[in-house]
Design an enzyme around this catalytic site. Structure first.
Site, PDB file in Angstrom:
ATOM      1  N   TYR A 109       1.827  -1.127   0.563  1.00  0.00           N
ATOM      2  CA  TYR A 109       2.351  -0.134  -0.383  1.00  0.00           C
ATOM      3  C   TYR A 109       2.964  -0.727  -1.651  1.00  0.00           C
ATOM      4  O   TYR A 109       3.403  -0.002  -2.526  1.00  0.00           O
ATOM      5  CB  TYR A 109       3.422   0.726   0.314  1.00  0.00           C
ATOM      6  CG  TYR A 109       2.905   1.260   1.613  1.00  0.00           C
ATOM      7  CD1 TYR A 109       1.966   2.288   1.622  1.00  0.00           C
ATOM      8  CD2 TYR A 109       3.281   0.690   2.827  1.00  0.00           C
ATOM      9  CE1 TYR A 109       1.431   2.741   2.814  1.00  0.00           C
ATOM     10  CE2 TYR A 109       2.750   1.145   4.022  1.00  0.00           C
ATOM     11  CZ  TYR A 109       1.825   2.168   4.007  1.00  0.00           C
ATOM     12  OH  TYR A 109       1.286   2.616   5.166  1.00  0.00           O
TER      13      TYR A 109
ATOM     14  N   ASP B 120       1.707  -2.613  -4.142  1.00  0.00           N
ATOM     15  CA  ASP B 120       0.968  -2.516  -5.403  1.00  0.00           C
ATOM     16  C   ASP B 120       1.208  -1.145  -6.036  1.00  0.00           C
ATOM     17  O   ASP B 120       1.615  -1.042  -7.196  1.00  0.00           O
ATOM     18  CB  ASP B 120      -0.535  -2.716  -5.153  1.00  0.00           C
ATOM     19  CG  ASP B 120      -0.805  -3.976  -4.339  1.00  0.00           C
ATOM     20  OD1 ASP B 120      -0.592  -5.065  -4.871  1.00  0.00           O
ATOM     21  OD2 ASP B 120      -1.204  -3.855  -3.171  1.00  0.00           O
TER      22      ASP B 120
ATOM     23  N   TYR C 204       6.843  -7.537   7.973  1.00  0.00           N
ATOM     24  CA  TYR C 204       5.439  -7.643   8.379  1.00  0.00           C
ATOM     25  C   TYR C 204       5.375  -7.783   9.901  1.00  0.00           C
ATOM     26  O   TYR C 204       6.379  -8.163  10.536  1.00  0.00           O
ATOM     27  CB  TYR C 204       4.778  -8.824   7.662  1.00  0.00           C
ATOM     28  CG  TYR C 204       4.717  -8.575   6.165  1.00  0.00           C
ATOM     29  CD1 TYR C 204       3.886  -7.580   5.662  1.00  0.00           C
ATOM     30  CD2 TYR C 204       5.535  -9.278   5.277  1.00  0.00           C
ATOM     31  CE1 TYR C 204       3.854  -7.306   4.294  1.00  0.00           C
ATOM     32  CE2 TYR C 204       5.501  -9.015   3.917  1.00  0.00           C
ATOM     33  CZ  TYR C 204       4.657  -8.022   3.428  1.00  0.00           C
ATOM     34  OH  TYR C 204       4.631  -7.734   2.091  1.00  0.00           O
TER      35      TYR C 204
ATOM     36  N   ARG D 236      10.723  -6.546   2.483  1.00  0.00           N
ATOM     37  CA  ARG D 236       9.555  -7.433   2.480  1.00  0.00           C
ATOM     38  C   ARG D 236       8.831  -7.363   1.136  1.00  0.00           C
ATOM     39  O   ARG D 236       9.204  -6.572   0.248  1.00  0.00           O
ATOM     40  CB  ARG D 236       8.615  -7.046   3.624  1.00  0.00           C
ATOM     41  CG  ARG D 236       7.817  -5.789   3.349  1.00  0.00           C
ATOM     42  CD  ARG D 236       6.925  -5.416   4.524  1.00  0.00           C
ATOM     43  NE  ARG D 236       5.881  -4.490   4.116  1.00  0.00           N
ATOM     44  CZ  ARG D 236       5.082  -3.856   4.944  1.00  0.00           C
ATOM     45  NH1 ARG D 236       5.208  -4.014   6.245  1.00  0.00           N
ATOM     46  NH2 ARG D 236       4.145  -3.042   4.482  1.00  0.00           N
ATOM     47  N   GLY D 237       7.751  -8.145   1.011  1.00  0.00           N
ATOM     48  CA  GLY D 237       6.847  -8.015  -0.128  1.00  0.00           C
ATOM     49  C   GLY D 237       7.539  -8.210  -1.459  1.00  0.00           C
ATOM     50  O   GLY D 237       8.253  -9.193  -1.673  1.00  0.00           O
ATOM     51  N   GLU D 238       7.358  -7.249  -2.355  1.00  0.00           N
ATOM     52  CA  GLU D 238       7.955  -7.372  -3.682  1.00  0.00           C
ATOM     53  C   GLU D 238       8.865  -6.199  -4.036  1.00  0.00           C
ATOM     54  O   GLU D 238      10.007  -6.377  -4.430  1.00  0.00           O
ATOM     55  CB  GLU D 238       6.842  -7.501  -4.748  1.00  0.00           C
ATOM     56  CG  GLU D 238       7.421  -7.646  -6.145  1.00  0.00           C
ATOM     57  CD  GLU D 238       6.398  -8.024  -7.200  1.00  0.00           C
ATOM     58  OE1 GLU D 238       5.474  -8.797  -6.898  1.00  0.00           O
ATOM     59  OE2 GLU D 238       6.550  -7.556  -8.346  1.00  0.00           O
ATOM     60  N   ASP D 239       8.342  -4.984  -3.868  1.00  0.00           N
ATOM     61  CA  ASP D 239       9.121  -3.857  -4.383  1.00  0.00           C
ATOM     62  C   ASP D 239      10.387  -3.600  -3.572  1.00  0.00           C
ATOM     63  O   ASP D 239      11.472  -3.428  -4.142  1.00  0.00           O
ATOM     64  CB  ASP D 239       8.248  -2.600  -4.435  1.00  0.00           C
ATOM     65  CG  ASP D 239       8.959  -1.489  -5.185  1.00  0.00           C
ATOM     66  OD1 ASP D 239       9.335  -1.712  -6.344  1.00  0.00           O
ATOM     67  OD2 ASP D 239       9.186  -0.417  -4.596  1.00  0.00           O
ATOM     68  N   SER D 240      10.279  -3.582  -2.238  1.00  0.00           N
ATOM     69  CA  SER D 240      11.489  -3.329  -1.439  1.00  0.00           C
ATOM     70  C   SER D 240      12.467  -4.496  -1.596  1.00  0.00           C
ATOM     71  O   SER D 240      13.689  -4.315  -1.550  1.00  0.00           O
ATOM     72  CB  SER D 240      11.144  -3.085   0.033  1.00  0.00           C
ATOM     73  OG  SER D 240      10.432  -4.175   0.585  1.00  0.00           O
TER      74      SER D 240
HETATM   75  O1  TRH Z   1       4.142  -2.821   1.425  1.00  0.00           O
HETATM   76  P1  TRH Z   1       4.396  -4.217   0.965  1.00  0.00           P
HETATM   77  O2  TRH Z   1       4.147  -5.260   1.944  1.00  0.00           O
HETATM   78  O3  TRH Z   1       3.547  -4.424  -0.305  1.00  0.00           O
HETATM   79  C1  TRH Z   1       3.040  -5.531  -0.982  1.00  0.00           C
HETATM   80  C2  TRH Z   1       1.559  -5.578  -0.809  1.00  0.00           C
HETATM   81  O4  TRH Z   1       1.248  -6.130   0.435  1.00  0.00           O
HETATM   82  C3  TRH Z   1       0.970  -6.389  -1.907  1.00  0.00           C
HETATM   83  O5  TRH Z   1      -0.405  -6.563  -1.760  1.00  0.00           O
HETATM   84  C4  TRH Z   1       1.650  -7.688  -2.054  1.00  0.00           C
HETATM   85  O6  TRH Z   1       1.169  -8.271  -3.193  1.00  0.00           O
HETATM   86  C5  TRH Z   1       3.123  -7.474  -2.181  1.00  0.00           C
HETATM   87  O7  TRH Z   1       3.621  -6.732  -1.055  1.00  0.00           O
HETATM   88  C6  TRH Z   1       3.892  -8.748  -2.318  1.00  0.00           C
HETATM   89  O8  TRH Z   1       5.928  -4.347   0.487  1.00  0.00           O
HETATM   90  P2  TRH Z   1       6.716  -3.826  -0.786  1.00  0.00           P
HETATM   91  O9  TRH Z   1       6.303  -4.598  -1.986  1.00  0.00           O
HETATM   92  O10 TRH Z   1       8.127  -3.829  -0.448  1.00  0.00           O
HETATM   93  O11 TRH Z   1       6.271  -2.325  -1.005  1.00  0.00           O
HETATM   94  C7  TRH Z   1       6.618  -1.292  -0.145  1.00  0.00           C
HETATM   95  C8  TRH Z   1       6.738   0.017  -0.890  1.00  0.00           C
HETATM   96  O12 TRH Z   1       6.801   1.081   0.022  1.00  0.00           O
HETATM   97  C9  TRH Z   1       7.985   0.097  -1.752  1.00  0.00           C
HETATM   98  O13 TRH Z   1       7.675   0.730  -2.981  1.00  0.00           O
HETATM   99  C10 TRH Z   1       8.922   0.974  -0.939  1.00  0.00           C
HETATM  100  C11 TRH Z   1       7.936   1.893  -0.277  1.00  0.00           C
HETATM  101  N1  TRH Z   1       8.406   2.512   0.982  1.00  0.00           N
HETATM  102  C12 TRH Z   1       8.562   3.878   0.999  1.00  0.00           C
HETATM  103  O14 TRH Z   1       8.350   4.552  -0.023  1.00  0.00           O
HETATM  104  N2  TRH Z   1       8.964   4.456   2.170  1.00  0.00           N
HETATM  105  C13 TRH Z   1       9.217   3.758   3.303  1.00  0.00           C
HETATM  106  O15 TRH Z   1       9.585   4.355   4.336  1.00  0.00           O
HETATM  107  C14 TRH Z   1       9.081   2.328   3.244  1.00  0.00           C
HETATM  108  C15 TRH Z   1       9.369   1.512   4.462  1.00  0.00           C
HETATM  109  C16 TRH Z   1       8.655   1.754   2.077  1.00  0.00           C
END
Ligand code: TRH
Length: 394
Positions: free
Chosen positions: A21, A23, A204, A281-285
């Site tokens: 999620y 990206d 993850y 995890r990842g970037e946004d969270s």
């Molecule tokens: O989901 P992620 O692991 O996303 C990414 C992708 O894998 C990508 O390809 C990679 O390049 C990057 O990580 C480093 O983790 P992230 O980045 O934290 O994104 C999760 C999103 O989901 C974030 O915008 C928050 C949202 N989210 C919700 O809206 N509701 C929820 O209940 C949760 C748990 C997350």
């Protein structure tokens, strides 16, 4: 629409969902901020509306085009679309070097003036980022230049995504116990669970969740772990002794695990604000945990040959060089250490340091805010390139 501005500037943002999620999570935040705070007419092209819908339930997955929160959302189905110069936006952004349709690139080359073309890169605390940020890359055959734009942790990068009202919203929410209680109660969190140390869990599947749960079970103080559905499914199911569906919960020893629904993105921010500790995890969270001002443990996106360990250490060096317990727990959580970990001891040490870590996060936020916000930095860069191009033309 932004109240004070006419939507004169147009912007197309192309987002390919590689997995999960992050990206779309990042692109969606950026789109909304461009529209709401800068009055830009944004078209968000996204190839996976199903993932988008999980973080934004307003998305209708069968629609080719829809308007959500002032942003035009287009389903990017394939590379075959036909485009003319008139279809091209003033600013064109590709996210993580996704290939935008060839006909769109050809139309960009025919447009006058040429659009500003940017490639948004991933977040890293490594030093090389500063040297690559804003570098131009001329197209091999067409009269177009693409610029690399990096988020980051220093003033020589694009900074981090942060909305202008975010800090105030967070403070208001965190200073209103009834609002926090109502928010958590909506997901079935009981008063007893709220009274415990609350930790959100987003990681993850390879995270050592069973080891952490065992340490929490044996903890001297109660812990409530709130985990969105679909996260760490196996470990959560094993702990619960039943399917890890939203609403399920179980208590063993000092630990209660409760499964939440996978919640819309704005609610996820609030969840981070409402908890005492966040596993992200990842970037946004990961970025949102920093704006939440609470202690957090980052599970980094894994890369081949453990390249991500370098990235993880670069961040820890900037963020937490002096806090041994935070380094130890984060390294253990990411399998980035060869030493055997006593999880109970690591947890106790970290918990004892949590007040210090929370205090430290205030200074960290100030440091990050001094770099400006990513969206404004991006638009300033666009203006700088445009005005120097105009000078050359004159
Ligand atoms: O989901 P992620 O692991 O996303 C990414 C992708 O894998 C990508 O390809 C990679 O390049 C990057 O990580 C480093 O983790 P992230 O980045 O934290 O994104 C999760 C999103 O989901 C974030 O915008 C928050 C949202 N989210 C919700 O809206 N509701 C929820 O209940 C949760 C748990 C997350």
């Amino acid at each position: 629409m932004h109240p004070n501005k006419h939507q004169t500037t147009t912007l197309a943002l192309f987002c390919k969902v590689v997995d999960n999620y992050g990206d779309i999570g990042i692109c969606w935040r950026l789109s909304r901020q461009l529209e709401q705070e800068h009055g830009i007419a944004v078209t968000l092209w996204v190839d996976d509306l199903t993932s988008f819908q999980r973080i934004c339930p307003d998305v209708a997955i069968e629609r080719d085009e829809q308007m959500i929160a002032g942003v035009t959302v287009r389903h990017w189905r394939d590379q075959n679309g036909a485009f003319s110069a008139a279809d091209v936006a003033d600013i064109v952004i590709e996210f993580f070097a996704c290939d935008i349709p060839p006909a769109y690139i050809a139309a960009m080359a025919q447009r006058t003036p040429r659009p500003m073309w940017l490639n948004l890169e991933g977040l890293s605390a490594e030093e090389w980022v500063e040297g690559c940020h804003t570098l131009p890359s001329p197209h091999p055959s067409m009269p177009l230049t693409k610029y690399f734009f990096f988020p980051g942790f220093t003033g020589k990068t694009g900074g981090l995504l942060v909305e202008s009202g975010l800090e105030q919203q967070r403070r208001q929410f965190q200073s209103d116990p009834a609002a926090m209680r109502d928010f958590l109660a909506k997901f079935g969190v009981t008063p007893a669970e709220m009274a415990a140390l609350k930790a959100s869990l987003f990681c993850y599947p390879h995270a050592p969740v069973p080891a952490l749960f065992a340490a929490w079970q044996a903890s001297a103080t109660p812990v409530t772990c709130l985990v969105p559905e679909g996260v760490a499914g196996e470990a959560v199911q094993a702990f619960l002794g039943q399917a890890a569906q939203a609403g399920a919960s179980a208590t063993r020893g000092a630990l209660t695990v409760r499964v939440l629904p996978f919640i819309p993105q704005p609610d996820y921010d609030k969840l981070l604000w409402a908890c005492d500790l966040n596993f992200v995890r990842g970037e946004d969270s990961f970025v949102r945990a920093q704006w939440a001002g609470k202690p957090f443990i980052w599970h980094i996106y894994p890369q081949d040959q453990d390249l991500h360990h370098k990235k993880l250490n670069a961040f820890l060096k900037r963020y937490a060089a002096n806090v041994a317990s935070l380094n130890a727990l984060t390294s253990g959580w990411n399998g980035a250490t060869t030493e055997a970990i006593d999880w109970s001891a690591a947890w106790r040490a970290f918990q004892a340091d949590m007040p210090q870590i929370a205090a430290m996060s205030v200074a960290w936020q100030q440091q990050l805010l001094a770099n400006g916000d990513f969206t404004s930095n991006l638009l300033s860069f666009v203006n700088t390139v445009r005005s120097s191009a105009a000078k050359v033309t004159v």
